[in-house]
Design an enzyme around this catalytic site. Structure first.
Site, PDB file in Angstrom:
ATOM      1  N   LYS A 294       8.259  -9.347 -41.648  1.00  0.00           N
ATOM      2  CA  LYS A 294       7.009  -9.261 -40.950  1.00  0.00           C
ATOM      3  C   LYS A 294       6.053  -8.100 -41.706  1.00  0.00           C
ATOM      4  CE  LYS A 294       8.533 -11.798 -37.094  1.00  0.00           C
ATOM      5  NZ  LYS A 294       8.612 -12.174 -35.654  1.00  0.00           N
TER       6      LYS A 294
ATOM      7  N   GLY B 163      10.557 -12.126 -30.817  1.00  0.00           N
ATOM      8  CA  GLY B 163       9.981 -10.752 -30.259  1.00  0.00           C
ATOM      9  C   GLY B 163      10.194 -10.463 -28.992  1.00  0.00           C
TER      10      GLY B 163
ATOM     11  N   ASN C  72      12.930 -12.160 -41.895  1.00  0.00           N
ATOM     12  CA  ASN C  72      11.590 -11.896 -42.002  1.00  0.00           C
ATOM     13  C   ASN C  72      11.166 -10.710 -41.694  1.00  0.00           C
ATOM     14  OD1 ASN C  72       8.774 -12.318 -41.563  1.00  0.00           O
ATOM     15  ND2 ASN C  72       8.656 -13.707 -40.136  1.00  0.00           N
TER      16      ASN C  72
ATOM     17  N   GLU D 144       2.984 -16.759 -36.193  1.00  0.00           N
ATOM     18  CA  GLU D 144       2.282 -15.679 -36.202  1.00  0.00           C
ATOM     19  C   GLU D 144       0.925 -16.090 -37.078  1.00  0.00           C
ATOM     20  OE1 GLU D 144       4.874 -12.689 -36.867  1.00  0.00           O
ATOM     21  OE2 GLU D 144       5.756 -12.924 -35.027  1.00  0.00           O
TER      22      GLU D 144
ATOM     23  N   SER E 179      14.373 -13.857 -31.871  1.00  0.00           N
ATOM     24  CA  SER E 179      15.431 -13.094 -30.939  1.00  0.00           C
ATOM     25  C   SER E 179      16.864 -13.294 -31.347  1.00  0.00           C
ATOM     26  CB  SER E 179      15.295 -13.002 -29.411  1.00  0.00           C
ATOM     27  OG  SER E 179      13.933 -12.548 -29.022  1.00  0.00           O
TER      28      SER E 179
ATOM     29  N   HIS F 186       4.544 -19.950 -40.272  1.00  0.00           N
ATOM     30  CA  HIS F 186       4.999 -18.930 -39.042  1.00  0.00           C
ATOM     31  C   HIS F 186       3.890 -19.027 -37.878  1.00  0.00           C
ATOM     32  CE1 HIS F 186       6.649 -15.422 -36.818  1.00  0.00           C
ATOM     33  NE2 HIS F 186       7.766 -15.846 -37.461  1.00  0.00           N
TER      34      HIS F 186
ATOM     35  N   GLU G 149      11.454 -22.248 -34.451  1.00  0.00           N
ATOM     36  CA  GLU G 149      11.042 -20.987 -33.756  1.00  0.00           C
ATOM     37  C   GLU G 149      10.495 -21.245 -32.499  1.00  0.00           C
ATOM     38  OE1 GLU G 149      11.811 -17.559 -36.911  1.00  0.00           O
ATOM     39  OE2 GLU G 149       9.752 -18.062 -36.602  1.00  0.00           O
TER      40      GLU G 149
END
Ligand code: 13P
Length: 255
Positions: free
Chosen positions: A15, A176, A13, A100, A216, A98, A170
């Site tokens: 991003k 991150g 991904n 985010e 991560s 996701h 996730e």
């Protein structure tokens, strides 16, 4: 062991990273390094990189995905992209829900469900993301929460369509941050997701669904995470932007 029933899928991904010119360079490095992979390899790139990614991966084992799609086919939805548009380009996968998107752009379980159904109806493979915040883990509600996210995301999805659905667990606190879930934590929640799928679709469908871990995952910890019974692949952020690191993860999943 049921792990062998499932396809291992390693998806990057990207991003909001890489211009089209930068994407071209990264893919040209990557394709040589993952050409012998014994797992599915996907890169989910920004919309503006899709064209170059499709061109650059032609004739390789790398598949291309988008990072979101709208649930309508067309209409007055400024800045949105529909599954039919992605499909016509040759895109095969799409990340849905996701964290985010959920955290910064108001995505909810209900819109995740709508987008999942829309992606499936156009023949795209949705990578449906679920996961808890740190506070929720500390409150001890991870399993209930993730099961609820999965159930809502899959409302109306048939057992037949489940052959084309990937789920990515996730944990938000691991994205991150450099804080990876331990392989036991990842496996525990992935197994709980599979249990939820068993209740919804029965054992044989559930045993065939690829459930990834993301957060991560990197060249150092991939081997251990991917060796777990219910971890069937990875959704990789930061490490997917470095060809060498991504290739190490792909090779770990190929064993
Ligand atoms: P990182 O690998 O950078 O933690 O990101 C994980 C992720 O969000 C993949 O979708």
């Amino acid at each position: 062991m049921n792990k062998s029933l499932r396809k291992a899928v390693i998806a990057g991904n990207w991003k909001m990273n890489k211009t089209p010119a930068e994407a071209k360079v990264l893919i040209s490095e990557l394709k040589e390094k993952v050409k012998d992979a014994n797992c599915d390899v996907v890169i989910c790139v920004p919309y503006v990189d899709l064209q170059v990614a499709l061109e650059e991966t032609k004739g390789t084992n790398i598949k291309v995905g988008a990072q979101n799609c709208h649930f309508e086919k067309s209409g007055a939805f400024t800045a949105e992209v529909s599954p039919i548009m992605l499909k016509e380009m040759g895109v095969e996968y799409v990340i849905i829900g996701h964290s985010e998107r959920r955290t910064y752009f108001g995505e909810t379980d209900v819109t995740v469900n709508k987008r999942t159904l829309a992606a499936l109806s156009e023949g795209l493979i949705p990578i449906v993301c679920v996961g808890e915040y740190l506070e929720q883990r500390e409150q001890g509600v991870t399993e209930e929460l993730v099961a609820m996210q999965v159930k809502i995301a899959l409302q109306g999805v048939t057992a037949e369509q489940m052959k084309n659905v990937i789920i990515a667990y996730e944990p938000v606190w691991a994205i991150g941050t450099g804080k990876t879930a331990t392989s036991e934590q990842a496996n525990e929640v992935n197994a709980c997701i599979r249990n939820t799928l068993k209740k919804l679709y029965g054992e044989s469908v559930a045993n065939g669904v690829t459930i990834q871990y993301g957060g991560s995952m990197n060249a150092k910890n991939a081997d251990e995470l991917l060796s777990m019974e219910d971890v069937d692949g990875g959704l990789i952020g930061g490490a997917s932007l470095k060809a060498d690191d991504f290739a190490v993860i792909v090779n770990a999943a190929s064993k």
